[in-house]
Motif scaffolding. Structure first.
Motif, PDB file in Angstrom:
ATOM      1  N   GLU A   1       0.835  -1.206   0.000  1.00 61.52           N
ATOM      2  CA  GLU A   1       0.000   0.000   0.000  1.00 61.52           C
ATOM      3  C   GLU A   1       0.869   1.255   0.000  1.00 61.52           C
ATOM      4  OE1 GLU A   1      -3.644   2.127   2.510  1.00 61.52           O
ATOM      5  OE2 GLU A   1      -2.819   0.209   3.189  1.00 61.52           O
ATOM      6  N   ARG A   2       1.900   1.239   0.812  1.00 59.43           N
ATOM      7  CA  ARG A   2       2.768   2.423   0.928  1.00 59.43           C
ATOM      8  C   ARG A   2       3.478   2.732  -0.384  1.00 59.43           C
ATOM      9  NH1 ARG A   2       5.435   0.743   4.913  1.00 59.43           N
ATOM     10  NH2 ARG A   2       7.448   0.259   3.984  1.00 59.43           N
ATOM     11  N   GLY A   3       3.894   1.690  -1.082  1.00 55.08           N
ATOM     12  CA  GLY A   3       4.644   1.907  -2.316  1.00 55.08           C
ATOM     13  C   GLY A   3       3.846   1.641  -3.578  1.00 55.08           C
TER      14      GLY A   3
ATOM     15  N   VAL B   1     -11.549   1.779  -7.844  1.00 53.59           N
ATOM     16  CA  VAL B   1     -12.390   1.143  -6.828  1.00 53.59           C
ATOM     17  C   VAL B   1     -12.497  -0.348  -7.162  1.00 53.59           C
ATOM     18  CG1 VAL B   1     -14.684   1.070  -5.782  1.00 53.59           C
ATOM     19  CG2 VAL B   1     -13.682   3.273  -6.441  1.00 53.59           C
ATOM     20  N   MET B   2     -12.064  -1.164  -6.231  1.00 51.52           N
ATOM     21  CA  MET B   2     -12.006  -2.600  -6.468  1.00 51.52           C
ATOM     22  C   MET B   2     -13.395  -3.189  -6.699  1.00 51.52           C
ATOM     23  SD  MET B   2      -8.760  -3.478  -6.261  1.00 51.52           S
ATOM     24  CE  MET B   2      -8.824  -5.250  -5.961  1.00 51.52           C
ATOM     25  N   ARG B   3     -13.441  -4.167  -7.601  1.00 49.71           N
ATOM     26  CA  ARG B   3     -14.682  -4.890  -7.878  1.00 49.71           C
ATOM     27  C   ARG B   3     -14.580  -6.288  -7.276  1.00 49.71           C
ATOM     28  NH1 ARG B   3     -14.771  -3.625 -14.381  1.00 49.71           N
ATOM     29  NH2 ARG B   3     -14.758  -1.330 -14.244  1.00 49.71           N
ATOM     30  N   ASP B   4     -15.698  -6.765  -6.773  1.00 46.80           N
ATOM     31  CA  ASP B   4     -15.716  -8.119  -6.240  1.00 46.80           C
ATOM     32  C   ASP B   4     -15.390  -9.099  -7.358  1.00 46.80           C
ATOM     33  OD1 ASP B   4     -16.179  -9.967  -4.127  1.00 46.80           O
ATOM     34  OD2 ASP B   4     -18.156 -10.438  -4.955  1.00 46.80           O
ATOM     35  N   GLY B   5     -14.363  -9.930  -7.127  1.00 48.49           N
ATOM     36  CA  GLY B   5     -13.968 -10.897  -8.146  1.00 48.49           C
ATOM     37  C   GLY B   5     -12.780 -10.479  -8.986  1.00 48.49           C
ATOM     38  N   ASP B   6     -12.171  -9.327  -8.704  1.00 51.77           N
ATOM     39  CA  ASP B   6     -10.957  -8.916  -9.415  1.00 51.77           C
ATOM     40  C   ASP B   6      -9.811  -9.883  -9.121  1.00 51.77           C
ATOM     41  OD1 ASP B   6     -11.965  -6.668 -10.664  1.00 51.77           O
ATOM     42  OD2 ASP B   6     -11.227  -5.262  -9.154  1.00 51.77           O
ATOM     43  N   VAL B   7      -9.004 -10.142 -10.147  1.00 55.19           N
ATOM     44  CA  VAL B   7      -7.746 -10.881  -9.979  1.00 55.19           C
ATOM     45  C   VAL B   7      -6.625  -9.886 -10.252  1.00 55.19           C
ATOM     46  CG1 VAL B   7      -6.401 -12.906 -10.638  1.00 55.19           C
ATOM     47  CG2 VAL B   7      -8.905 -12.945 -10.860  1.00 55.19           C
ATOM     48  N   CYS B   8      -5.692  -9.766  -9.307  1.00 51.20           N
ATOM     49  CA  CYS B   8      -4.773  -8.627  -9.325  1.00 51.20           C
ATOM     50  C   CYS B   8      -3.302  -9.017  -9.307  1.00 51.20           C
ATOM     51  CB  CYS B   8      -5.032  -7.747  -8.103  1.00 51.20           C
ATOM     52  SG  CYS B   8      -6.700  -7.055  -8.060  1.00 51.20           S
ATOM     53  N   HIS B   9      -2.509  -8.214 -10.017  1.00 57.26           N
ATOM     54  CA  HIS B   9      -1.053  -8.166  -9.862  1.00 57.26           C
ATOM     55  C   HIS B   9      -0.719  -6.729  -9.474  1.00 57.26           C
ATOM     56  CE1 HIS B   9      -0.310 -12.123 -11.540  1.00 57.26           C
ATOM     57  NE2 HIS B   9      -1.051 -11.829 -12.610  1.00 57.26           N
ATOM     58  N   PHE B  10      -0.185  -6.533  -8.276  1.00 54.04           N
ATOM     59  CA  PHE B  10       0.134  -5.189  -7.807  1.00 54.04           C
ATOM     60  C   PHE B  10       1.588  -4.859  -8.120  1.00 54.04           C
ATOM     61  CE2 PHE B  10      -3.413  -6.418  -5.072  1.00 54.04           C
ATOM     62  CZ  PHE B  10      -4.249  -5.321  -5.235  1.00 54.04           C
ATOM     63  N   LEU B  11       1.826  -3.655  -8.606  1.00 54.07           N
ATOM     64  CA  LEU B  11       3.179  -3.156  -8.818  1.00 54.07           C
ATOM     65  C   LEU B  11       3.436  -2.077  -7.791  1.00 54.07           C
ATOM     66  CD1 LEU B  11       2.052  -4.168 -11.736  1.00 54.07           C
ATOM     67  CD2 LEU B  11       4.148  -3.087 -12.572  1.00 54.07           C
ATOM     68  N   PHE B  12       4.544  -2.173  -7.102  1.00 53.87           N
ATOM     69  CA  PHE B  12       4.851  -1.227  -6.027  1.00 53.87           C
ATOM     70  C   PHE B  12       6.337  -0.986  -5.965  1.00 53.87           C
ATOM     71  CE2 PHE B  12       5.266  -5.429  -4.350  1.00 53.87           C
ATOM     72  CZ  PHE B  12       6.305  -5.364  -3.430  1.00 53.87           C
ATOM     73  N   ASN B  13       6.717   0.070  -5.266  1.00 56.83           N
ATOM     74  CA  ASN B  13       8.120   0.433  -5.112  1.00 56.83           C
ATOM     75  C   ASN B  13       8.339   0.975  -3.710  1.00 56.83           C
ATOM     76  OD1 ASN B  13      10.765   1.221  -5.363  1.00 56.83           O
ATOM     77  ND2 ASN B  13      10.341   2.969  -6.718  1.00 56.83           N
ATOM     78  N   ILE B  14       9.196   0.294  -2.935  1.00 52.86           N
ATOM     79  CA  ILE B  14       9.504   0.793  -1.590  1.00 52.86           C
ATOM     80  C   ILE B  14      11.000   1.059  -1.471  1.00 52.86           C
ATOM     81  CG2 ILE B  14       7.528  -0.266  -0.478  1.00 52.86           C
ATOM     82  CD1 ILE B  14       9.354  -2.553   0.373  1.00 52.86           C
TER      83      ILE B  14
END
Length: 359
Positions: free
Chosen positions: A309-311, A346-359
């Motif tokens: 979440e932070r990154g 805004v997330m939808r019920d049933g989403d399949v996700c790959h999150f990209l982040f940088n910390i």
């Protein structure tokens, strides 16, 4: 998030708890709560597992608390009194189990079967306990509010709004709250009659779909109060939970059911709390993650790890239905069905996700 299973004694609460969680009741814990974790049955996990080779599949879960049976007068210390009520105050929602089965071997605490009366008994005790709490809290709240602090003023406002409603024997569920401070104060007060409720009619094995007279009364009460309703034969569900999948399917077919009632109950409890699921799918695991409905993408990433979440940078997302239709992530991308979304998504019920982040 957690739900509490409540009701009168001998209504089948503990059998339901055992079937939901697989955890047996503490034989020496009549005055204590039983605590376990219930997996949320989710056919979308099965859909993903058909197309994504993985080592394990991890469902979403809910913490479930089976509290001691409530008796008339509990708000004044009757039965286990405050021991019961303290357990209920800690949960986010209630599963109210109402007895709708007859049994010569299990006497009814009030001597006869009457679902409407039993509902009223439990709900009145919750309301009376809230009224007692409000009356005790008002003098302290008035004193604190003289300091003109927003939190103290909001708490006093909520208590003053709640007192006349409770005095009339009505729950504070749906009490109009005008500000975020008041809503926060209401959450802090943890009033019993403010908690959302799912009514469960515990029916006999001869009425697994809850079509009998007593179950009908529970259904009508739930509808009149805009609450959920699920008929369950707790004894049957406990037996089904111990069977192998093939035997379970055969037994369900013989009863004219497509799935255990517990599956509907678990999903209804999940929805009662305003929760939804998103998924991650890869070779190590396919997992359902729990978030409040209407969460944005960074908050969903934070459900996996606070660093995400932070990154947070962006999320690549597609639906379970897309995977079921196209069969692989590559095919989904080729069909232009994978989307890239940012922080305001805004997330939808049933989403399949790959999150990209940088910390």
């Amino acid at each position: 998030m957690e739900v509490g299973i409540v009701g009168l004694p001998y209504v089948g609460k503990t059998a339901l708890f055992r079937a939901l969680t697989g955890v047996g009741a503490d034989p020496g814990g009549a005055a204590r709560a039983n605590v376990g974790v219930a997996p949320i049955p989710d056919p979308r996990l099965d859909a993903l597992a058909r197309h994504v080779e993985t080592k394990k599949v991890v469902p979403a879960t809910l913490k479930v608390v089976d509290v001691p049976g409530l008796v008339r007068g509990a708000s004044e210390g009757g039965g286990l009194g405050n021991a019961f009520l303290s357990h209920v105050r800690d949960v986010d929602a209630l599963i109210h189990v109402v007895r709708c089965f007859r049994s010569a071997d299990v006497p009814h605490v009030d001597g006869s079967l009457d679902a409407a009366r039993d509902i009223e008994t439990v709900e009145l005790e919750l309301i009376l306990a809230d009224l007692q709490m409000v009356e005790n809290a008002l003098p302290r709240a008035e004193k604190s509010a003289r300091k003109k602090e927003a939190d103290s003023e909001a708490r006093l406002s909520v208590l003053k709004k709640a007192e006349p409603l409770l005095s009339e024997g009505r729950p504070v569920r749906g009490l109009p709250l005008d500000t975020e401070d008041e809503r926060r104060a209401m959450r802090g007060l943890a009033m019993l009659s403010a908690k959302p409720v799912l009514y469960v009619a515990n029916v006999g094995e001869n009425d697994p779909q809850g079509e009998g007279e007593q179950a009908r009364r529970v259904r009508e009460h739930a509808a009149a109060h805009h609450a959920g309703f699920v008929p369950v034969c707790a004894q049957l569900e406990a037996e089904l939970a111990e069977l192998e999948p093939g035997e379970r399917a055969e037994m369900l077919a013989g009863l004219g059911l497509t799935e255990p009632a517990l599956h509907k109950l678990a999903r209804a409890a999940y929805a009662l709390l305003g929760l939804q699921s998103f998924y991650t799918a890869g070779p190590k695991e396919i997992r359902a993650w729990t978030i409040p409905a209407a969460s944005k993408a960074p908050q969903a990433a934070g459900a996996i790890h606070t660093d995400f979440e932070r990154g947070f940078i962006r999320v690549e997302v597609y639906s379970v239905d897309d995977m079921d239709k196209y069969g692989s992530e590559k095919a989904i991308r080729d069909a232009g069905r994978q989307r890239t979304e940012g922080k305001d998504y805004v997330m939808r019920d049933g989403d399949v996700c790959h999150f990209l982040f940088n910390i």
